[in-house]
Design an enzyme around this catalytic site. Structure first.
Site, PDB file in Angstrom:
ATOM      1  CD  GLN A   1      -2.650   1.457   2.444  1.00 17.45           C
ATOM      2  OE1 GLN A   1      -2.059   1.866   3.430  1.00 17.45           O
ATOM      3  NE2 GLN A   1      -3.950   1.209   2.433  1.00 17.45           N
TER       4      GLN A   1
ATOM      5  CE1 TYR B   1      -2.124   9.392   6.741  1.00 16.72           C
ATOM      6  CE2 TYR B   1      -3.621   7.596   6.211  1.00 16.72           C
ATOM      7  CZ  TYR B   1      -2.818   8.262   7.117  1.00 16.72           C
ATOM      8  OH  TYR B   1      -2.720   7.796   8.407  1.00 16.72           O
TER       9      TYR B   1
ATOM     10  N   GLY C   1      -8.823  -6.377   9.851  1.00 14.72           N
ATOM     11  CA  GLY C   1      -7.695  -5.700  10.438  1.00 14.72           C
ATOM     12  C   GLY C   1      -7.289  -6.293  11.771  1.00 14.72           C
ATOM     13  NE  ARG C   2      -8.866  -2.098  16.607  1.00 11.85           N
ATOM     14  CZ  ARG C   2      -9.257  -1.390  17.655  1.00 11.85           C
ATOM     15  NH1 ARG C   2      -9.849  -1.993  18.674  1.00 11.85           N
ATOM     16  NH2 ARG C   2      -9.070  -0.095  17.701  1.00 11.85           N
TER      17      ARG C   2
END
Length: 366
Positions: free
Chosen positions: A101, A182, A319-320
């Protein structure tokens, strides 16, 4: 017998055939070494999770000015590419597939993290509210320096160079991080883009930067090895927009003809930062995007499987659960209990809370 797909149904994603639809979401871990070079611990961390259908790395800055954290990995030097090559070789040896990424922080940074202590760059001179982590502790975000029109192609060239290095580094493809405030996201939304040139104002102008970066990445890797992540309507890092549904559906439609490997969409709530939109971002984009869609945002096994089965998404990113369960795919397959992640070890530190979470076999379970 049902013919509907589920999380364990193989799928072609661009140039790759994946054995399952369980994606390891990109997650900031802040454990790179000197020079933002990946470490041996990162080799272990990613290779431990190679059973994912696809791994997407943590945000990796494509240039020194793209850095936003204290110990993030980069992909703008030969040393960084060599470090990543150890990661990709280990993931491939374990049977996995991995995209990098590319994440340019833009204004979500601080001069103390940047070359010659330069101010962060952005579309416009508008600061993010709040504080940023630096080597000297938390400091207030600074007002960024707006990029001149002539400088923007230079930033795009930096992304292109990172894509070239991604080949040297052995990555199967690249994902453009165009979400959570971003640099591409800063150009997209009205709250951070007050430009009056060809990169600001209209929808076409505000999305131009994102699309030009995508085209540059496709020129290096081929569209079938390029993905993009967006987070429609979420305001983490002050990504406010006057009409987010219009902005992001326009962007998704512009992506349709490019033949990308995938569009990665959903939310990143920032764990308490920012607010959610008044719409379901996944369903909003699914209604207009015709390609492969990865959904992310608080899914468990059952809800992820249901989303794939119902056609709301083609793959689901976690994710987690991947932080604390290197064998998450096996645990889902067996309906086994999950390890609970330790939030105190998410960002920075050593191997504890990074590479030492036990697998089922290490726990004596089958």
């Amino acid at each position: 017998m049902s013919t509907r797909p589920g999380l364990f149904t193989p799928i072609r994603v661009g140039a790759l055939v994946l054995p399952n639809r369980i994606v390891m979401s990109p997650m900031t871990r802040i454990r790179a070494g000197a020079g933002c070079v990946p470490t041996e611990s990162m080799v272990r961390y990613y290779s431990q999770r190679a059973s994912a259908g696809l791994i997407i790395t943590e945000g990796t800055h494509p240039s020194p000015m793209g850095r936003g954290y204290t110990f993030p990995p980069g992909l703008h030097s030969d040393e960084q590419a060599a470090g990543w090559r150890k990661v990709t070789d280990a993931v491939h040896a374990a049977g996995g597939r991995i995209f990098v990424q590319l994440m340019h922080a833009g204004r979500v940074s601080h001069s103390s993290l940047l070359p010659e202590h330069a101010l962060p760059i952005a579309p416009s001179a508008i600061a993010v509210s709040g504080e940023v982590h630096t080597f000297e502790g938390k400091q207030s975000f600074e007002t960024p320096r707006p990029l001149s029109t002539d400088e923007i192609p230079i930033v795009i060239d930096e992304y292109q160079r990172a894509a070239e290095l991604s080949i040297t580094a052995g990555f199967d493809g690249v994902e453009l991080h165009a979400a959570t405030g971003y640099l591409p996201n800063q150009f997209q939304v009205t709250g951070s883009n007050r430009r009056t040139d060809e990169y600001g104002g209209s929808l076409e102008a505000r999305t131009r930067f994102t699309l030009e970066v995508i085209e540059a990445l496709c020129g290096v890797r081929g569209a079938d090895r390029v993905g993009i992540k967006i987070g429609p309507g979420f305001t983490v890092n002050d990504t406010f927009d006057d009409n987010p549904a219009e902005t992001y559906t326009y962007l998704a439609r512009r992506l349709n003809p490019l033949g990308l490997a995938y569009l990665h969409v959903g939310y990143d709530s920032g764990y308490g930062r920012g607010t959610a939109p008044p719409f379901n971002s996944i369903d909003l984009i699914r209604s207009v995007f015709t390609g492969t869609l990865i959904a992310v945002g608080g899914f468990n096994k059952a809800t992820g499987d249901a989303a794939v089965s119902a056609g709301r998404a083609d793959l689901v990113a976690y994710g987690r659960p991947f932080i604390s369960n290197p064998d998450l795919v096996d645990r889902f397959r067996l309906d086994a209990p999950l390890n609970i992640p330790d939030g105190q070890t998410f960002y920075g530190g050593g191997d504890h809370g990074y590479t030492d979470y036990p697998t089922l076999s290490e726990q004596g379970r089958h």
